[in-house]
Design a protein around this motif. Structure first.
Motif, short mmCIF file in Angstrom:
data_model
loop_
_atom_site.label_atom_id
_atom_site.label_comp_id
_atom_site.label_asym_id
_atom_site.label_seq_id
_atom_site.Cartn_x
_atom_site.Cartn_y
_atom_site.Cartn_z
N TYR A 203 0.83 -1.20 0.00
CA TYR A 203 0.00 0.00 0.00
C TYR A 203 0.87 1.26 0.00
N ILE A 204 1.87 1.30 0.88
CA ILE A 204 2.75 2.49 0.98
C ILE A 204 3.55 2.66 -0.31
N ARG A 205 4.04 1.57 -0.88
CA ARG A 205 4.84 1.65 -2.11
C ARG A 205 4.01 2.21 -3.26
N ASN A 206 2.79 1.69 -3.43
CA ASN A 206 1.93 2.19 -4.52
C ASN A 206 1.48 3.62 -4.27
N ASP A 207 1.29 3.99 -2.99
CA ASP A 207 0.91 5.36 -2.66
C ASP A 207 2.04 6.33 -3.02
N ASN A 208 3.28 5.95 -2.73
CA ASN A 208 4.43 6.81 -3.07
C ASN A 208 4.57 6.98 -4.59
N GLN A 209 4.39 5.88 -5.32
CA GLN A 209 4.48 5.96 -6.79
C GLN A 209 3.34 6.83 -7.34
N PHE A 210 2.15 6.68 -6.79
CA PHE A 210 1.02 7.49 -7.21
C PHE A 210 1.31 8.98 -6.98
N ASP A 211 1.88 9.31 -5.82
CA ASP A 211 2.21 10.70 -5.51
C ASP A 211 3.25 11.27 -6.48
N ARG A 212 4.25 10.46 -6.87
CA ARG A 212 5.28 10.92 -7.82
C ARG A 212 4.65 11.31 -9.15
N PHE A 213 3.81 10.41 -9.68
CA PHE A 213 3.21 10.70 -10.99
C PHE A 213 2.18 11.83 -10.91
N ARG A 214 1.47 11.93 -9.79
CA ARG A 214 0.49 13.02 -9.63
C ARG A 214 1.19 14.38 -9.55
N ASP A 215 2.29 14.44 -8.78
CA ASP A 215 3.03 15.70 -8.66
C ASP A 215 3.61 16.13 -10.01
N ALA A 216 4.12 15.13 -10.76
CA ALA A 216 4.67 15.46 -12.08
C ALA A 216 3.57 15.96 -13.01
N TYR A 217 2.40 15.37 -12.95
CA TYR A 217 1.29 15.79 -13.81
C TYR A 217 0.81 17.19 -13.43
N LYS A 218 0.75 17.48 -12.12
CA LYS A 218 0.34 18.81 -11.67
C LYS A 218 1.32 19.89 -12.14
N ARG A 219 2.62 19.59 -12.14
CA ARG A 219 3.62 20.56 -12.58
C ARG A 219 3.47 20.81 -14.08
N ARG A 220 3.15 19.74 -14.81
CA ARG A 220 2.97 19.92 -16.26
C ARG A 220 1.74 20.76 -16.55
N LEU A 221 0.67 20.57 -15.77
CA LEU A 221 -0.54 21.39 -15.96
C LEU A 221 -0.26 22.86 -15.64
N ALA A 222 0.69 23.11 -14.71
CA ALA A 222 1.05 24.49 -14.35
C ALA A 222 2.00 25.11 -15.37
N GLY A 223 2.49 24.30 -16.33
CA GLY A 223 3.35 24.84 -17.38
C GLY A 223 4.83 24.58 -17.18
N PHE A 224 5.22 23.88 -16.17
CA PHE A 224 6.64 23.59 -15.93
C PHE A 224 7.07 22.36 -16.74
N THR A 225 8.34 22.33 -17.08
CA THR A 225 8.90 21.18 -17.81
C THR A 225 10.12 20.62 -17.07
N ASP A 226 10.11 20.71 -15.77
CA ASP A 226 11.26 20.26 -14.98
C ASP A 226 10.96 19.05 -14.10
N ASP A 227 9.90 18.30 -14.39
CA ASP A 227 9.59 17.12 -13.55
C ASP A 227 10.53 15.98 -13.89
N GLU A 228 10.57 14.99 -13.05
CA GLU A 228 11.53 13.89 -13.19
C GLU A 228 11.24 13.00 -14.39
N PHE A 229 10.02 13.05 -14.94
CA PHE A 229 9.67 12.19 -16.06
C PHE A 229 9.76 12.93 -17.41
N TYR A 230 10.12 14.18 -17.37
CA TYR A 230 10.20 14.97 -18.62
C TYR A 230 11.48 14.68 -19.38
#
Length: 201
Positions: free
Chosen positions: A92-119
């Motif tokens: 549960y904790i492992r999947n929650d951490n992975q979910f948070d990583r991808f959600r944070d990256a998606y939120k930064r992209r919606l804000a117009g940033f291109t500096d997330d770890e998956f870019y």
């Protein structure tokens, strides 16, 4: 007078003969002597039954997983309970951490940033926006499954403690037994099979 003594003597002799000839015969035995069975009486100590023991074990397991197993003196089950629930919590904790990583990256992209770890370093992202959405959905689903499995294992821990406490008080002594028996019937020259139920008070 002689007649009277003779009559008394014959009467006594007849009653003595009758007394000694009173050998008990069963009509079905046909001259076979009865088997004498002697039952030895023994002192049996019975443990008192505690009707609250199963509910106590279930309550202890609900408060702290494994505590009900310790109450039932099934110490070998405690590592299994902790390992099962710990594995569910880990996933549960492992999947929650992975979910948070991808959600944070998606939120930064919606804000117009291109500096997330998956870019990545190039002009085009390594993982697209749709890929980030799919990853969030997958990790959210895995997180929910891990949570349901953990809750199920927690409930199974409580049920195990309750059932084990019930079975610890189950009567398995020799005073109540059901056994098959095999007997040779000499009268009919056949064998008899059956079940014997013993219930001693």
């Amino acid at each position: 007078m002689l007649n009277r003594h003779l009559y008394t003597f014959v009467l006594c002799l007849f009653s003595v003969c009758l007394l000694f000839s009173q050998k008990e015969k069963d009509s079905t035995s046909l001259g076979i002597d009865k088997e004498i069975v002697q039952i030895n009486q023994s002192v049996i100590e019975k443990k008192p039954i505690d009707p609250l023991r199963p509910s106590k074990a279930a309550f202890y397991s609900a408060v702290l997983p494994g505590l009900g197993q310790a109450y039932n003196k099934r110490y070998w089950k405690i590592p299994i309970v902790w390992g099962a629930i710990g594995t569910g919590v880990y996933f549960y904790i492992r999947n929650d951490n992975q979910f948070d990583r991808f959600r944070d990256a998606y939120k930064r992209r919606l804000a117009g940033f291109t500096d997330d770890e998956f870019y990545g370093d190039g002009l085009t992202p390594q993982i697209s926006d749709d890929g980030l959405i799919r990853a969030q959905q997958q990790f959210r689903r895995n997180k929910e499954v891990a949570l349901l499995v953990t809750i199920g294992l927690y409930a199974l821990n409580i049920i195990d403690a309750n059932v084990d406490a019930h079975l610890l008080q189950f009567n398995v002594d020799e005073n109540l037994s059901l056994r098959p028996h095999y007997k040779f019937n000499q009268l009919e020259n056949t064998t008899d099979l059956g079940l014997t139920l013993n219930f001693n008070f």
